[in-house]
Design an enzyme around this catalytic site. Sequence first.
Site, PDB file in Angstrom:
ATOM      1  N   GLU A  13       7.921 -30.561  -9.031  1.00 39.73           N
ATOM      2  CA  GLU A  13       8.265 -30.679 -10.714  1.00 39.73           C
ATOM      3  C   GLU A  13       8.479 -29.633 -11.271  1.00 39.73           C
ATOM      4  OE1 GLU A  13       5.571 -33.821 -11.811  1.00 39.73           O
ATOM      5  OE2 GLU A  13       4.368 -33.401 -10.126  1.00 39.73           O
ATOM      6  N   SER A 142       5.810 -37.591 -11.661  1.00 36.79           N
ATOM      7  CA  SER A 142       7.172 -37.535 -12.203  1.00 36.79           C
ATOM      8  C   SER A 142       8.109 -38.572 -11.531  1.00 36.79           C
ATOM      9  CB  SER A 142       8.074 -36.322 -12.406  1.00 36.79           C
ATOM     10  OG  SER A 142       7.451 -35.629 -13.296  1.00 36.79           O
ATOM     11  N   TYR A 209      13.144 -39.036 -17.677  1.00 36.47           N
ATOM     12  CA  TYR A 209      13.708 -37.736 -18.302  1.00 36.47           C
ATOM     13  C   TYR A 209      15.303 -37.588 -18.640  1.00 36.47           C
ATOM     14  CZ  TYR A 209       9.275 -36.271 -16.498  1.00 36.47           C
ATOM     15  OH  TYR A 209       8.069 -36.077 -16.159  1.00 36.47           O
ATOM     16  N   ARG A 247      -3.030 -38.850 -20.338  1.00 34.87           N
ATOM     17  CA  ARG A 247      -2.121 -40.293 -20.533  1.00 34.87           C
ATOM     18  C   ARG A 247      -2.503 -41.221 -19.315  1.00 34.87           C
ATOM     19  NH1 ARG A 247       3.202 -38.943 -19.248  1.00 34.87           N
ATOM     20  NH2 ARG A 247       3.190 -40.412 -17.847  1.00 34.87           N
ATOM     21  N   ASP A 249      -1.188 -44.574 -17.490  1.00 33.08           N
ATOM     22  CA  ASP A 249      -0.156 -45.640 -17.202  1.00 33.08           C
ATOM     23  C   ASP A 249      -0.691 -46.831 -16.532  1.00 33.08           C
ATOM     24  OD1 ASP A 249       1.328 -43.377 -18.188  1.00 33.08           O
ATOM     25  OD2 ASP A 249       2.098 -42.693 -16.126  1.00 33.08           O
ATOM     26  N   GLU A 261      -2.060 -44.702 -12.649  1.00 29.50           N
ATOM     27  CA  GLU A 261      -2.648 -43.334 -12.677  1.00 29.50           C
ATOM     28  C   GLU A 261      -2.911 -42.857 -14.019  1.00 29.50           C
ATOM     29  OE1 GLU A 261       0.640 -40.158 -11.735  1.00 29.50           O
ATOM     30  OE2 GLU A 261       1.911 -42.056 -11.474  1.00 29.50           O
ATOM     31  N   ASN A 263      -2.558 -39.052 -15.948  1.00 31.25           N
ATOM     32  CA  ASN A 263      -2.103 -37.699 -15.876  1.00 31.25           C
ATOM     33  C   ASN A 263      -2.802 -37.070 -16.972  1.00 31.25           C
ATOM     34  OD1 ASN A 263       0.714 -38.484 -14.800  1.00 31.25           O
ATOM     35  ND2 ASN A 263       0.516 -40.375 -16.258  1.00 31.25           N
ATOM     36  N   GLY A 267       3.687 -34.712 -19.348  1.00 37.85           N
ATOM     37  CA  GLY A 267       5.106 -34.207 -19.746  1.00 37.85           C
ATOM     38  C   GLY A 267       5.045 -34.026 -21.410  1.00 37.85           C
TER      39      GLY A 267
END
Length: 311
Positions: A13, A142, A209, A247, A249, A261, A263, A267
């Site tokens: 990443e 990602s 992205y 975060r 998800d 998951e 995070n 990002g």
Amino acid sequence: MKVGVIMGGVSSELNVSMMTGKEIMAKLDQSQYEVVPVVITRTEELVEKTKGIDIALLALHGKFGEDGTIQGALETMGIPYTGSGVMSSSMCMNKDITKKLLRYEGVHTPDWLCWNSMEECSVEAVEQLGYPVIVKPNSGGSSIGAQVVLNRESLLKAVEAVFAMDSTVMIERYTAGDEITCSILNGKLLPHLGIRANQSTWFDYQAKYEDGGAIEEVIQLPPELDALVGEAALKSYRALHCSVYARVDMIIQNGIPYVLEINTLPGMTSNSLLPKSAQAAGLSFQELLEQIIAISLEQRRKERGGQYVGC
């Protein structure tokens, strides 16, 4: 205050990290902070390149960045850093451990298998999960390397490809539904965002992205479902001992939120979800970064019993 924005890293990443780091540097208030770019391409560079900074603002992703390694190294050097601590970072980076803890806490998460070698691979076990499944690195992020597998013929090829990236492979039941993300700042929920990929059938790397890759907007859920989503997000955050920000998800299927998951270093690019959620709460990107720095300094002081070298 001298803020070292640590970016780059040694994981798959790296490119995402560089985008995050550059965006953070562009948004930090230069009149308030002395901002220093710290680009790491080898782990042994960390000590030399972080000399003199007052706080490490982590813009890393993946191994060495999110797995507790750099957090532990910075603690050893007495340098405070942003985000969750060593243990939380390590647990959240390991999707298998994350899901086991979520299940223990009663949080819904899709059924899964985890393999450490090709010898452990069992087509029959996957068929008990039922196709389609998502094959992905257990410690990746990602969506890099993740593949949706529709049948037995594609399975082993996908598993072999992921083993080339990671030592452990996760096979997770594909859960169709509405994808949402729940950002948390200092233990409090920010507005939920709904996610819909434009070109892909799921929220893959391109959707995350590329400009226009997905539609991400604040959603208003029915009160009962909103309560379930918020409870699942906060319970996940607390169960994994996250701090400062994170975060969560998830997929909503038949009125049930399934956590995918957590995070711990989400990002922070121009297309990223956390800044969009913060903006919906009335926080600019600059204000979000200021809060992350302030909350992180306080969190590190608490962890050190009120003391921190260099602060």
